[in-house]
Scaffold this motif. Structure first.
Motif, PDB file in Angstrom:
ATOM      1  N   ARG A  74       0.879  -1.180   0.000  1.00 49.68           N
ATOM      2  CA  ARG A  74       0.000   0.000   0.000  1.00 49.68           C
ATOM      3  C   ARG A  74       0.912   1.225   0.000  1.00 49.68           C
ATOM      4  O   ARG A  74       1.301   1.734   1.038  1.00 49.68           O
ATOM      5  CB  ARG A  74      -0.905  -0.003   1.234  1.00 49.68           C
ATOM      6  CG  ARG A  74      -2.000   1.060   1.209  1.00 49.68           C
ATOM      7  CD  ARG A  74      -3.120   0.655   0.295  1.00 49.68           C
ATOM      8  NE  ARG A  74      -3.947   1.788  -0.116  1.00 49.68           N
ATOM      9  CZ  ARG A  74      -5.246   1.733  -0.268  1.00 49.68           C
ATOM     10  NH1 ARG A  74      -5.910   0.622  -0.049  1.00 49.68           N
ATOM     11  NH2 ARG A  74      -5.904   2.785  -0.683  1.00 49.68           N
ATOM     12  N   ASP A 118      -5.106   6.015   3.798  1.00 46.59           N
ATOM     13  CA  ASP A 118      -5.346   4.714   3.171  1.00 46.59           C
ATOM     14  C   ASP A 118      -4.471   3.633   3.790  1.00 46.59           C
ATOM     15  O   ASP A 118      -4.895   2.482   3.921  1.00 46.59           O
ATOM     16  CB  ASP A 118      -5.110   4.804   1.666  1.00 46.59           C
ATOM     17  CG  ASP A 118      -6.171   5.653   0.983  1.00 46.59           C
ATOM     18  OD1 ASP A 118      -7.358   5.453   1.270  1.00 46.59           O
ATOM     19  OD2 ASP A 118      -5.798   6.516   0.168  1.00 46.59           O
ATOM     20  N   LEU A 142      -6.077   2.537   6.978  1.00 45.34           N
ATOM     21  CA  LEU A 142      -7.227   1.674   6.710  1.00 45.34           C
ATOM     22  C   LEU A 142      -6.824   0.284   6.223  1.00 45.34           C
ATOM     23  O   LEU A 142      -7.652  -0.623   6.168  1.00 45.34           O
ATOM     24  CB  LEU A 142      -8.156   2.338   5.697  1.00 45.34           C
ATOM     25  CG  LEU A 142      -8.864   3.593   6.203  1.00 45.34           C
ATOM     26  CD1 LEU A 142      -9.672   4.237   5.086  1.00 45.34           C
ATOM     27  CD2 LEU A 142      -9.748   3.276   7.402  1.00 45.34           C
ATOM     28  N   SER A 143      -5.555   0.101   5.880  1.00 41.73           N
ATOM     29  CA  SER A 143      -5.089  -1.220   5.442  1.00 41.73           C
ATOM     30  C   SER A 143      -4.561  -2.073   6.598  1.00 41.73           C
ATOM     31  O   SER A 143      -4.398  -3.279   6.450  1.00 41.73           O
ATOM     32  CB  SER A 143      -4.009  -1.072   4.364  1.00 41.73           C
ATOM     33  OG  SER A 143      -2.830  -0.537   4.925  1.00 41.73           O
ATOM     34  N   ARG A 187     -14.183  -0.900  -6.198  1.00 41.90           N
ATOM     35  CA  ARG A 187     -14.395   0.022  -5.080  1.00 41.90           C
ATOM     36  C   ARG A 187     -15.397   1.123  -5.411  1.00 41.90           C
ATOM     37  O   ARG A 187     -16.075   1.633  -4.545  1.00 41.90           O
ATOM     38  CB  ARG A 187     -13.064   0.640  -4.669  1.00 41.90           C
ATOM     39  CG  ARG A 187     -12.081  -0.393  -4.169  1.00 41.90           C
ATOM     40  CD  ARG A 187     -10.712   0.213  -3.911  1.00 41.90           C
ATOM     41  NE  ARG A 187      -9.717  -0.811  -3.662  1.00 41.90           N
ATOM     42  CZ  ARG A 187      -9.446  -1.329  -2.469  1.00 41.90           C
ATOM     43  NH1 ARG A 187     -10.092  -0.918  -1.409  1.00 41.90           N
ATOM     44  NH2 ARG A 187      -8.526  -2.253  -2.336  1.00 41.90           N
ATOM     45  N   LYS A 188     -15.466   1.493  -6.681  1.00 37.78           N
ATOM     46  CA  LYS A 188     -16.240   2.657  -7.104  1.00 37.78           C
ATOM     47  C   LYS A 188     -17.717   2.556  -6.727  1.00 37.78           C
ATOM     48  O   LYS A 188     -18.306   3.499  -6.213  1.00 37.78           O
ATOM     49  CB  LYS A 188     -16.087   2.841  -8.612  1.00 37.78           C
ATOM     50  CG  LYS A 188     -16.388   4.245  -9.088  1.00 37.78           C
ATOM     51  CD  LYS A 188     -16.157   4.374 -10.570  1.00 37.78           C
ATOM     52  CE  LYS A 188     -14.779   4.937 -10.809  1.00 37.78           C
ATOM     53  NZ  LYS A 188     -14.541   5.240 -12.217  1.00 37.78           N
ATOM     54  N   HIS A 239     -16.988  -0.118   3.378  1.00 34.50           N
ATOM     55  CA  HIS A 239     -15.925   0.760   3.848  1.00 34.50           C
ATOM     56  C   HIS A 239     -14.601   0.309   3.230  1.00 34.50           C
ATOM     57  O   HIS A 239     -14.412  -0.866   2.924  1.00 34.50           O
ATOM     58  CB  HIS A 239     -15.867   0.659   5.377  1.00 34.50           C
ATOM     59  CG  HIS A 239     -14.966   1.641   6.025  1.00 34.50           C
ATOM     60  ND1 HIS A 239     -13.611   1.432   6.135  1.00 34.50           N
ATOM     61  CD2 HIS A 239     -15.222   2.834   6.601  1.00 34.50           C
ATOM     62  CE1 HIS A 239     -13.067   2.466   6.760  1.00 34.50           C
ATOM     63  NE2 HIS A 239     -14.026   3.330   7.055  1.00 34.50           N
ATOM     64  N   GLU A 240     -13.691   1.234   3.046  1.00 36.18           N
ATOM     65  CA  GLU A 240     -12.380   0.916   2.464  1.00 36.18           C
ATOM     66  C   GLU A 240     -11.676  -0.214   3.213  1.00 36.18           C
ATOM     67  O   GLU A 240     -11.079  -1.095   2.609  1.00 36.18           O
ATOM     68  CB  GLU A 240     -11.501   2.173   2.458  1.00 36.18           C
ATOM     69  CG  GLU A 240     -10.121   1.965   1.873  1.00 36.18           C
ATOM     70  CD  GLU A 240     -10.089   1.824   0.358  1.00 36.18           C
ATOM     71  OE1 GLU A 240      -9.040   1.389  -0.160  1.00 36.18           O
ATOM     72  OE2 GLU A 240     -11.094   2.140  -0.302  1.00 36.18           O
ATOM     73  N   LEU A 297     -13.199  -3.495   2.195  1.00 43.43           N
ATOM     74  CA  LEU A 297     -12.775  -3.873   0.840  1.00 43.43           C
ATOM     75  C   LEU A 297     -11.358  -4.426   0.845  1.00 43.43           C
ATOM     76  O   LEU A 297     -11.067  -5.411   0.156  1.00 43.43           O
ATOM     77  CB  LEU A 297     -12.870  -2.661  -0.096  1.00 43.43           C
ATOM     78  CG  LEU A 297     -14.292  -2.209  -0.411  1.00 43.43           C
ATOM     79  CD1 LEU A 297     -14.278  -0.845  -1.097  1.00 43.43           C
ATOM     80  CD2 LEU A 297     -15.009  -3.226  -1.273  1.00 43.43           C
ATOM     81  N   ASN A 298     -10.471  -3.812   1.622  1.00 43.73           N
ATOM     82  CA  ASN A 298      -9.094  -4.314   1.710  1.00 43.73           C
ATOM     83  C   ASN A 298      -9.065  -5.760   2.194  1.00 43.73           C
ATOM     84  O   ASN A 298      -8.332  -6.594   1.662  1.00 43.73           O
ATOM     85  CB  ASN A 298      -8.262  -3.442   2.663  1.00 43.73           C
ATOM     86  CG  ASN A 298      -7.942  -2.091   2.090  1.00 43.73           C
ATOM     87  OD1 ASN A 298      -7.910  -1.887   0.885  1.00 43.73           O
ATOM     88  ND2 ASN A 298      -7.700  -1.127   2.965  1.00 43.73           N
TER      89      ASN A 298
END
Length: 174
Positions: A8, A14, A17-18, A118-119, A124-125, A128-129
């Motif tokens: 990442r 970001d 969030l990972s 993701r779009k 939530h981010e 998705l990760n």
């Protein structure tokens, strides 16, 4: 599998969030080594995560022409699709290369694709990760309330003396 590399290489928010991805991996594979490929300025945050064992600065690796083979990773998770990292992972012959199927270059640089967009997602981010862990056989449907349990923040010692001088005990200090 002995070592997983989480990639990442973008900005702080970001990257933060990972971090639950590392916690979910450690929960499922407690003995595995987890490395993180990121920008140098995110290193101090990444080092606070008890689930991450090693940090690699992407820019430094590129400058030194070291490539990703030096990481010794058995798998790489491309949390941020990036052509240069994907190509470097393939050149390094990392056996398991996981990425989203929504990037054409992942079709020839990754050998495990996750149909993840993701779009148009309502997730939530951080959720998705975690979905990118599916090729490792990890349950990937985390509720938002479960995400904070996987950050693995290390406890900090007392604030530096300079900071203590300006902090007030009777107010919220952010």
């Amino acid at each position: 599998m002995k070592k997983i590399l989480i990639s990442r290489i973008d900005n702080m928010g970001d990257v933060i969030l990972s971090l639950p991805v590392a916690g979910v991996i450690k929960k499922n594979f407690p003995d595995i080594e987890i490395a993180f490929l990121g920008k140098a300025y995110t290193k101090s945050i990444i080092e606070q995560c008890q689930f991450i064992d090693t940090f690699y600065d992407w820019r430094r690796l590129k400058e030194q022409n070291k490539g990703l083979a030096a990481s010794g990773a058995d798998a790489i998770l491309h949390l941020l699709p990036d052509l240069s990292v994907a190509m470097a992972a393939k050149r390094a012959h990392i056996p398991i290369r996981i990425g989203t199927s929504h990037r054409a270059y992942h079709w020839y640089t990754c050998n495990r694709l996750v149909p993840l967009g993701r779009k148009k997602s309502d997730l939530h981010e951080a959720q998705l990760n975690v979905k990118l862990l599916a090729p490792l056989g990890i349950q990937t449907d985390l509720d938002l309330t479960q995400i904070p349990l996987h950050y693995g923040w290390s406890q900090q010692s007392d604030a530096p003396v300079q900071a203590k001088a300006v902090l007030e005990n009777n107010k919220l200090n952010v």
